[in-house]
Scaffold this motif. Structure first.
Motif, mmCIF file in Angstrom:
data_model
loop_
_atom_site.group_PDB
_atom_site.id
_atom_site.type_symbol
_atom_site.label_atom_id
_atom_site.label_comp_id
_atom_site.label_asym_id
_atom_site.label_seq_id
_atom_site.Cartn_x
_atom_site.Cartn_y
_atom_site.Cartn_z
ATOM 1 N N UNK A 140 0.851 -1.190 0.000
ATOM 2 C CA UNK A 140 0.000 0.000 0.000
ATOM 3 C C UNK A 140 0.880 1.230 0.000
ATOM 4 N N UNK A 141 0.649 2.108 -0.971
ATOM 5 C CA UNK A 141 1.496 3.273 -1.188
ATOM 6 C C UNK A 141 0.636 4.538 -1.160
ATOM 7 N N UNK A 142 0.560 5.207 -0.002
ATOM 8 C CA UNK A 142 -0.184 6.471 0.038
ATOM 9 C C UNK A 142 0.366 7.459 -0.980
ATOM 10 N N UNK A 143 -0.530 8.099 -1.699
ATOM 11 C CA UNK A 143 -0.162 9.072 -2.721
ATOM 12 C C UNK A 143 -0.752 10.425 -2.347
ATOM 13 N N UNK A 144 -0.018 11.500 -2.656
ATOM 14 C CA UNK A 144 1.239 11.603 -3.393
ATOM 15 C C UNK A 144 2.417 10.949 -2.658
ATOM 16 N N UNK A 145 3.330 10.368 -3.447
ATOM 17 C CA UNK A 145 4.445 9.621 -2.892
ATOM 18 C C UNK A 145 5.747 10.078 -3.550
ATOM 19 N N UNK A 146 6.838 9.811 -2.875
ATOM 20 C CA UNK A 146 8.161 10.053 -3.453
ATOM 21 C C UNK A 146 8.345 9.124 -4.651
ATOM 22 N N UNK A 147 8.897 9.679 -5.707
ATOM 23 C CA UNK A 147 8.939 8.984 -6.998
ATOM 24 C C UNK A 147 9.686 7.654 -6.974
ATOM 25 N N UNK A 148 10.574 7.443 -6.013
ATOM 26 C CA UNK A 148 11.371 6.207 -5.972
ATOM 27 C C UNK A 148 10.593 5.021 -5.406
ATOM 28 N N UNK A 149 9.608 5.259 -4.544
ATOM 29 C CA UNK A 149 8.940 4.140 -3.884
ATOM 30 C C UNK A 149 8.355 3.103 -4.843
ATOM 31 N N UNK A 150 7.538 3.492 -5.821
ATOM 32 C CA UNK A 150 6.955 2.445 -6.679
ATOM 33 C C UNK A 150 7.998 1.667 -7.452
ATOM 34 N N UNK A 151 9.097 2.325 -7.844
ATOM 35 C CA UNK A 151 10.136 1.614 -8.587
ATOM 36 C C UNK A 151 10.873 0.633 -7.674
ATOM 37 N N UNK A 152 11.129 1.044 -6.432
ATOM 38 C CA UNK A 152 11.794 0.142 -5.489
ATOM 39 C C UNK A 152 10.914 -1.058 -5.159
ATOM 40 N N UNK A 153 9.609 -0.834 -5.076
ATOM 41 C CA UNK A 153 8.679 -1.948 -4.855
ATOM 42 C C UNK A 153 8.716 -2.907 -6.035
ATOM 43 N N UNK A 154 8.711 -2.352 -7.244
ATOM 44 C CA UNK A 154 8.755 -3.193 -8.449
ATOM 45 C C UNK A 154 10.049 -3.992 -8.523
ATOM 46 N N UNK A 155 11.154 -3.401 -8.092
ATOM 47 C CA UNK A 155 12.431 -4.110 -8.108
ATOM 48 C C UNK A 155 12.434 -5.294 -7.144
ATOM 49 N N UNK A 156 11.540 -5.249 -6.150
ATOM 50 C CA UNK A 156 11.398 -6.374 -5.231
ATOM 51 C C UNK A 156 10.309 -7.338 -5.698
ATOM 52 N N UNK A 157 9.835 -7.152 -6.942
ATOM 53 C CA UNK A 157 8.776 -7.975 -7.525
ATOM 54 C C UNK A 157 7.446 -7.809 -6.804
ATOM 55 N N UNK A 158 7.281 -6.662 -6.145
ATOM 56 C CA UNK A 158 6.017 -6.361 -5.506
ATOM 57 C C UNK A 158 5.125 -5.532 -6.404
ATOM 58 N N UNK A 159 3.904 -5.303 -5.943
ATOM 59 C CA UNK A 159 2.908 -4.548 -6.704
ATOM 60 C C UNK A 159 2.494 -3.326 -5.880
ATOM 61 N N UNK A 160 2.859 -2.112 -6.309
ATOM 62 C CA UNK A 160 2.423 -0.930 -5.574
ATOM 63 C C UNK A 160 0.932 -0.679 -5.777
#
Length: 400
Positions: free
Chosen positions: A123-143
């Motif tokens: 769960x990613x509260x938005x607005x969010x820092x631009x790096x969070x969704x990419x870091x989640x994706x790099x861990x094979x997670x789904x933001x």
């Protein structure tokens, strides 16, 4: 001849940091002679305090700093970080629960790698820092974005989080004070979210990089202080970059439960080994030394915060919640969209940011970098004169 094997699909899907991209474009225009004023970079304009620089210079004369040191960080620095965590986050931890990282960004990356498995939802509260969704994706997670607008002071509620939760939800990102909005959750709001996460066994990644930059008597209460039992499922990430004007020193850390820190430490031992020892010695001085200059910088940010909110609020069609932390203003600019300005009719905040750069020579980051369109992020971590001049250029543009 057989074609070359393809590049990594995972990395190819990762977008460049939007804030760094805008900042780089602004600097390129400045280098070309254009008088661009940039609100893009989340970087204090102050010099690193001299006593910290002196500690680094002294460290250069000790040959022990030229050798490998423990991958998790110098023991004396881990002790200082543990002391800071108790002082500012209300959590008593053993130094073994601390890992020193190459900036807060690496701590964020490693935190997601530690608690996210393939297919897990975060769960990613938005607005969010631009790096969070990419870091989640790099861990094979789904933001999974959970948006809160200006009417909520950009702060999500437990009800919103619960509506977004599924049986795949394993982690929550919690940031207070927030980048990009500067919003600070109250004790009651923080406690409610912490108790909800504990109830459902959800990991919390709490980014506290701005916790010392708060205003109007506000205190950024750590989620592990508000809900002590949350400590068993929380990773705190932090660093010296913002508070001590040390962005280029690249020194951050993560704090968490021993089992999580152990596997994160294993990752770091293969990823990069120890952080630069000179930077570690500088960080030790920052955390252990006098805090007078830190307070002076905070007061300067406070003065600029009041100025930018007052001046942006003079633009018809702009709504600016007053930020209580960090050094960002995040105006709602939907009232400017769909109207003609200098012969251009922007329909998105991305188009609006391009218009502002071209016509007013002011660089801002569009809301698309942080979630939904319709917003802009302006960092007020720049000189007072430039800050005022930039907003006045925008006032003139949108008065036409």
């Amino acid at each position: 001849m057989t074609e070359r094997a393809p590049l990594s699909r995972k990395l190819s899907a990762i977008a460049e940091s939007a804030t760094l991209k805008v900042d780089a474009k602004a600097k390129a225009l400045q280098a070309a002679g254009r008088p661009v004023i940039s609100y893009a970079a989340g970087e204090p304009d102050f010099a690193t305090p001299q006593f910290i620089v002196d500690a680094a210079a002294e460290a250069l004369h000790n040959p022990a700093n030229f050798r490998y040191t423990p991958a998790a960080g110098l023991p004396v620095l881990r002790e200082a970080i543990a002391a800071k965590t108790l002082r500012d986050s209300g959590l008593e931890v053993d130094p073994s629960q601390v890992i020193v990282t190459n900036g807060g960004k690496q701590a964020v990356y490693q935190a997601f790698q530690t608690v996210v498995n393939p297919g897990d939802e975060v769960l990613l509260p938005a607005p969010y820092w631009t790096t969070y969704p990419e870091a989640i994706a790099l861990a094979d997670g789904v933001p999974v974005e959970v948006f809160a607008g200006a009417d909520q002071d950009y702060k999500v509620t437990v009800e919103q989080l619960e509506a977004a939760r599924t049986d795949k939800t394993t982690a929550l990102v919690f940031v207070s004070p927030s980048n990009p909005t500067g919003s600070v959750y109250t004790l009651e709001e923080t406690e409610a979210i912490g108790r909800w996460a504990v109830e459902h066994g959800i990991w919390i990644i709490s980014d506290e990089i701005y916790q010392n930059l708060v205003y109007e008597g506000t205190r950024a209460v750590s989620i592990v202080e508000a809900v002590p039992e949350a400590a068993d499922q929380t990773i705190l990430v932090n660093g010296v970059a913002k508070t001590y004007a040390m962005t280029g020193w690249r020194l951050g850390w993560m704090v968490g439960p021993k089992d999580a820190i152990k596997i994160a430490g294993n990752l770091q031992s293969h990823l990069c080994s120890n952080v630069n020892n000179i930077a570690q010695r500088a960080a030790l001085a920052a955390l252990s030394g006098p805090q007078d200059e830190v307070e002076q910088m905070r007061q300067a940010f406070d003065r600029r915060r009041k100025l930018i909110v007052a001046e942006l609020s003079k633009i018809d069609g702009v709504e600016v919640p007053t930020p209580l932390g960090a050094f960002y203003a995040y105006p709602d600019v939907r009232g400017l969209l769909g109207r003609e300005w200098a012969g251009v009719t922007p329909t998105t905040s991305l188009e609006l940011a391009d218009l502002i750069l071209e016509k007013a020579e002011v660089a801002v980051v569009p809301g698309e970098a942080f979630g939904p369109s319709g917003y802009l992020r302006l960092s007020y971590a720049l000189g007072d004169d430039a800050l005022l001049e930039g907003v006045q250029r925008m006032q003139r543009l949108f008065a036409s």
